[in-house]
Design an enzyme around this catalytic site. Structure first.
Site, short mmCIF file in Angstrom:
data_model
loop_
_atom_site.label_atom_id
_atom_site.label_comp_id
_atom_site.label_asym_id
_atom_site.label_seq_id
_atom_site.Cartn_x
_atom_site.Cartn_y
_atom_site.Cartn_z
N ARG A 170 -3.13 -9.94 5.25
CA ARG A 170 -3.48 -9.96 3.75
C ARG A 170 -2.17 -9.63 3.06
O ARG A 170 -2.01 -8.67 2.84
CB ARG A 170 -4.65 -9.28 3.35
CG ARG A 170 -5.32 -9.31 2.04
CD ARG A 170 -6.62 -8.52 2.03
NE ARG A 170 -7.04 -8.37 0.46
CZ ARG A 170 -6.31 -7.80 -0.36
NH1 ARG A 170 -5.55 -7.06 -0.24
NH2 ARG A 170 -7.14 -8.00 -1.56
N LYS A 176 0.77 -1.06 0.02
CA LYS A 176 0.00 -0.02 0.11
C LYS A 176 1.03 1.29 0.11
O LYS A 176 2.00 1.21 0.40
CB LYS A 176 -0.76 -0.01 1.06
CG LYS A 176 -2.01 -0.96 1.12
CD LYS A 176 -3.22 -0.96 1.78
CE LYS A 176 -4.15 -1.94 1.51
NZ LYS A 176 -5.18 -2.21 2.39
N1 HH2 Z 1 -7.10 -4.12 0.70
C1 HH2 Z 1 -7.24 -4.25 -0.55
C2 HH2 Z 1 -8.33 -5.02 -1.18
N2 HH2 Z 1 -9.01 -5.74 -0.39
N3 HH2 Z 1 -9.69 -6.42 1.70
C3 HH2 Z 1 -9.36 -6.48 3.24
N4 HH2 Z 1 -10.22 -7.38 4.16
N5 HH2 Z 1 -8.45 -5.58 3.67
C4 HH2 Z 1 -7.52 -4.86 2.89
O1 HH2 Z 1 -6.83 -4.17 3.30
C5 HH2 Z 1 -7.92 -4.84 1.53
C6 HH2 Z 1 -9.00 -5.69 0.97
C7 HH2 Z 1 -6.35 -3.23 -1.56
O2 HH2 Z 1 -7.06 -2.91 -2.75
P1 HH2 Z 1 -6.77 -3.78 -4.16
O3 HH2 Z 1 -6.88 -2.88 -5.40
O4 HH2 Z 1 -7.90 -4.91 -4.39
O5 HH2 Z 1 -5.40 -4.07 -4.35
P2 HH2 Z 1 -4.72 -5.60 -3.69
O6 HH2 Z 1 -5.85 -6.49 -3.76
O7 HH2 Z 1 -3.72 -5.77 -4.65
O8 HH2 Z 1 -4.25 -5.26 -2.28
#
Ligand code: HH2
Length: 292
Positions: free
Chosen positions: A271, A236
């Site tokens: 995650r 992030k």
């Molecule tokens: N961060 C992302 C997506 N889904 N779900 C949970 N529970 N917690 C998180 O911090 C979280 C999440 C980040 O966004 P995205 O664009 O999907 O990027 P990536 O999946 O590569 O982290």
């Protein structure tokens, strides 16, 4: 007991990989901090190539994460990054269903990162085990889908919505507000019949760097709400802000530092993109703690 020795569990109303029978369903238990591997099946993450090679690459990546020690794989067909363009349920399903079907026979828990009830329903029918909803099941249809399927849900805090959430995040007391939100959401979702929940402070979702750091420092407090705490800092922007790493793919070392802190303070699950690196580091950290 030290936080990293804590036993965490999720309850399902159907047999899930690694679960044992309990009176009201099936339970998956783990000790200390486990790893949730991120599998993005969005065109920007698995660029070019035909559908088949895209599916093959996604399934191979998931198997590699499982073999590297991931407890769960989080399959996502829609990016929730700041400014991301929304996709339709049909597009999302087109991306994730083949992957879920291909993974359904594997010994790994499959979570699905979606905000749409229609997508969650089809994903659970195709063999997914858990729903990860960044809107914390605020849609009653989402709660109904999880309750009917007997599937747990990950409830995440977000201020605003993905397209605009990073414009002006404001809180009086970010930890108290996120804590109260998660407690309230957990109560409502469990009352609706969802068997168990993970709670997630939602790092980067309508939060400045200071908000993110305050929440991270509050990991022990948020872990004491009675549900396993999920923390997601992987690649992030906060890693760039803290350490000057503009290329997201280069942010695993900083992500690992943030996640190790969370693991030591009681996070049940992190995650992550880099599963092997995280499982190795968490095992080493847990061993040091056990000796001390
Ligand atoms: N961060 C992302 C997506 N889904 N779900 C949970 N529970 N917690 C998180 O911090 C979280 C999440 C980040 O966004 P995205 O664009 O999907 O990027 P990536 O999946 O590569 O982290």
């Amino acid at each position: 007991m030290r936080w990293p020795e804590q036993v965490h569990s999720l309850v399902f109303r159907f047999p899930a990989p690694g679960s044992t029978r309990i009176p009201d369903g099936w339970k998956v238990e783990w000790r200390g901090c486990a790893v949730l591997g991120i599998l993005n099946v969005t065109p920007d993450s698995f660029s070019d190539g035909g559908r088949h090679s895209q599916l093959g690459a996604a399934v191979a990546a998931a198997r590699a994460m499982r073999d590297a020690g991931a407890l769960m794989i989080d399959v996502g067909g829609e990016s929730t990054r700041p400014g991301a363009v929304p996709v339709t349920a049909a597009q999302e399903l087109d991306r994730i269903l083949p992957v879920i079907r291909a993974l359904a026979e594997e010994e790994v828990l499959i979570s699905v990162d979606t905000m749409k009830a229609e997508v969650a329903d089809a994903a659970l029918r195709a063999g997914a085990h858990l729903i990860n909803d960044v809107t914390a099941l605020r849609d009653p249809a989402m709660r109904q889908v999880c309750a009917d399927a007997g599937a747990p849900a990950a409830l995440m805090h977000m201020q605003g919505e993905p397209r605009t959430m990073q414009r002006h995040p404001t809180y009086t007391d970010v930890v108290a507000e996120v804590r109260a939100f998660l407690q309230g959401r957990a109560a409502e979702v469990l009352a609706a019949g969802v068997p168990s929940v993970l709670l997630d402070p939602g790092l980067g979702f309508g939060k400045t760097l200071e908000h993110n750091l305050s929440l991270l420092r509050a990991t022990a407090d948020l872990s004491s709400l009675g549900h396993p705490l999920l923390v997601g800092a992987s690649r992030k922007r906060m890693v760039d802000t803290l350490a000057g790493v503009p290329d997201a793919a280069q942010r695993d070392p900083g992500s690992l530092a943030l996640h190790l802190y969370a693991a030591q303070q009681g996070a049940a699950l992190v995650r992550v993109h880099a599963v092997a690196e995280h499982t190795q580091a968490i095992r080493v950290q847990a061993a040091i703690d056990r000796v001390g």
